[in-house]
Motif scaffolding. Structure first.
Motif, mmCIF file in Angstrom:
data_model
loop_
_atom_site.group_PDB
_atom_site.id
_atom_site.type_symbol
_atom_site.label_atom_id
_atom_site.label_comp_id
_atom_site.label_asym_id
_atom_site.label_seq_id
_atom_site.Cartn_x
_atom_site.Cartn_y
_atom_site.Cartn_z
ATOM 1 N N GLY A 1 -31.568 -12.050 -25.980
ATOM 2 C CA GLY A 1 -31.305 -13.389 -25.311
ATOM 3 C C GLY A 1 -30.646 -13.592 -24.299
ATOM 4 N N ASN A 2 -30.875 -12.241 -23.288
ATOM 5 C CA ASN A 2 -30.348 -12.223 -22.089
ATOM 6 C C ASN A 2 -31.189 -11.419 -20.892
ATOM 7 N N ALA A 3 -33.013 -11.812 -21.046
ATOM 8 C CA ALA A 3 -33.726 -11.708 -20.556
ATOM 9 C C ALA A 3 -33.846 -13.047 -19.347
ATOM 10 N N GLY A 4 -34.244 -12.529 -18.278
ATOM 11 C CA GLY A 4 -33.691 -13.406 -16.566
ATOM 12 C C GLY A 4 -35.586 -13.292 -16.019
ATOM 13 N N PRO A 5 -36.195 -14.017 -14.964
ATOM 14 C CA PRO A 5 -37.221 -14.440 -14.627
ATOM 15 C C PRO A 5 -37.691 -12.838 -14.492
ATOM 16 N N GLY A 6 -37.483 -11.939 -14.254
ATOM 17 C CA GLY A 6 -38.169 -11.358 -13.796
ATOM 18 C C GLY A 6 -38.368 -9.594 -14.875
ATOM 19 N N SER A 7 -38.243 -10.891 -16.669
ATOM 20 C CA SER A 7 -37.970 -9.447 -17.367
ATOM 21 C C SER A 7 -39.674 -9.116 -17.743
ATOM 22 N N ASP A 8 -39.354 -8.322 -18.710
ATOM 23 C CA ASP A 8 -40.580 -8.424 -19.542
ATOM 24 C C ASP A 8 -40.778 -8.497 -20.375
ATOM 25 N N ILE A 9 -41.362 -8.312 -21.315
ATOM 26 C CA ILE A 9 -41.543 -8.384 -23.414
ATOM 27 C C ILE A 9 -42.190 -7.106 -23.636
ATOM 28 N N ASP A 10 -41.006 -6.739 -24.121
ATOM 29 C CA ASP A 10 -41.173 -5.694 -25.173
ATOM 30 C C ASP A 10 -41.374 -5.741 -26.648
ATOM 31 N N LEU A 11 -42.593 -4.953 -27.265
ATOM 32 C CA LEU A 11 -43.050 -4.745 -28.065
ATOM 33 C C LEU A 11 -43.212 -3.423 -28.992
ATOM 34 N N ILE A 12 -43.058 -3.612 -29.574
ATOM 35 C CA ILE A 12 -42.794 -2.449 -30.760
ATOM 36 C C ILE A 12 -44.337 -2.374 -31.439
ATOM 37 N N VAL A 13 -45.635 -1.470 -31.650
ATOM 38 C CA VAL A 13 -46.775 -2.093 -32.402
ATOM 39 C C VAL A 13 -46.787 -0.853 -33.158
ATOM 40 N N MET A 14 -47.062 -1.049 -34.239
ATOM 41 C CA MET A 14 -47.468 -0.136 -35.607
ATOM 42 C C MET A 14 -48.458 0.243 -36.288
ATOM 43 N N CYS A 15 -49.681 1.236 -35.363
ATOM 44 C CA CYS A 15 -50.635 0.798 -35.367
ATOM 45 C C CYS A 15 -51.435 2.174 -35.948
ATOM 46 N N ASP A 16 -52.116 2.078 -37.409
ATOM 47 C CA ASP A 16 -52.380 2.711 -38.171
ATOM 48 C C ASP A 16 -53.618 3.177 -37.992
ATOM 49 N N GLY A 17 -55.026 2.579 -37.782
ATOM 50 C CA GLY A 17 -55.821 1.939 -37.465
ATOM 51 C C GLY A 17 -56.298 3.359 -36.649
ATOM 52 N N SER A 18 -58.097 3.308 -36.412
ATOM 53 C CA SER A 18 -58.721 4.863 -35.689
ATOM 54 C C SER A 18 -58.319 3.940 -34.867
ATOM 55 N N GLU A 19 -58.646 4.967 -33.804
ATOM 56 C CA GLU A 19 -58.545 5.631 -32.159
ATOM 57 C C GLU A 19 -59.525 4.230 -31.376
ATOM 58 N N ALA A 20 -60.689 3.894 -32.089
ATOM 59 C CA ALA A 20 -61.843 2.608 -32.013
ATOM 60 C C ALA A 20 -60.373 1.471 -31.667
ATOM 61 N N GLN A 21 -59.979 1.238 -32.824
ATOM 62 C CA GLN A 21 -60.149 0.165 -33.381
ATOM 63 C C GLN A 21 -57.684 -0.088 -31.921
ATOM 64 N N ARG A 22 -57.574 1.257 -31.886
ATOM 65 C CA ARG A 22 -56.404 1.277 -31.031
ATOM 66 C C ARG A 22 -56.750 0.722 -29.935
#
Length: 263
Positions: A177-198
């Protein structure tokens, strides 16, 4: 009154009219910076002694906005645009006319006019950087709010089965809740798929990242050349008992909670 003095008074009047028009343009703060820049570029030549051969361009965070009549092969002068004391671009004026060897292409008054224009653009951008989606921001709230909304919409649009995704988590300043105009959006993604899917998923996130970066640029003037998303990849679910800074995002078609370590 001597002809020379009349000419000089007319030149000063042109410079004042140019500054007045500039003030009118940057006062319309509902416009995105790109639109404002193009309008400013239209009026800059009006303040110069030879408007018919004068043009201008603005560089801002690596992007160039070119006005009519600008010539990179002619004589040029430039002034830096500063944001909170940091140079973020510049305004450049060209004159494609051929002048006598003894004549001066740009008057001292024109150089001062250009510095004033650059200063006014810097003030406009400082104001614009506190604004998002047409709202004046007195806190960081507005910045994290739209980031959070798009992160949730992005997760809802993600086809988890197609990409082999088992979970997406929101973190960083957007979740905090403290993002500024220059902040990015941090995501953590769990991907169990193949390399092609990733690889396909990387391209999918890249598309969102660049689109949201363009939105941020148009609304606030703050650039994200490589995209606004900061995606981290994981193969194991984070333990949310020890990561209160993370929040699970609901994926499209998902009815049950995402599994987390320790549950």
């Amino acid at each position: 009154m001597p002809t020379k003095e009349i000419h000089e008074l007319r030149e000063r009047a042109k410079e004042l009219r140019c500054l007045y028009r500039l003030h009118e343009i940057v006062s319309q703060r509902g416009q995105p910076p790109a639109h404002t820049f193009l309008e400013v570029l239209e009026v800059i030549p009006e303040g110069w002694q030879r408007p018919e051969s004068t043009g201008a361009r603005i560089e801002y965070f690596g992007r160039h906005y070119v006005g009519p009549g600008f010539s990179s092969t002619g004589e040029t002068i430039a002034a830096p645009i500063r944001l909170d004391g940091t140079e973020v671009g510049r305004v450049e004026v060209s004159d494609a006319s051929i002048v006598d060897d003894e004549a001066t292409t740009f008057l001292d008054e024109e150089k001062e006019l250009l510095r004033n224009i650059a200063h006014r653009l810097g003030e406009y951008l400082e104001w614009k950087h506190t604004e998002l989606l047409g709202e004046r921001s007195t806190t960081a709230g507005v910045h994290w709010r739209w980031r959070e909304g798009y992160a949730e919409a992005m997760a809802a649009a993600l086809d988890a089965e197609r990409f082999g995704v088992s979970g997406v988590y929101l973190g960083g300043s957007t979740e905090g809740g403290n993002a500024g105009p220059g902040s990015d959006i941090d995501l953590i993604v769990m991907c169990d798929g193949s390399e092609a899917q990733r690889e396909q998923l990387r391209h999918w996130f890249e598309g969102w990242s660049l689109c949201l970066a363009e939105l941020a640029l148009q609304q606030t003037g703050y650039g994200f050349p490589g995209g606004i998303l900061n995606v981290q990849w994981m193969t194991e679910a984070p333990d949310l008992r020890h990561r209160p800074d993370l929040r699970v995002l609901k994926l499209g078609g998902q009815d049950t909670a995402v599994p987390t370590a320790g549950t």
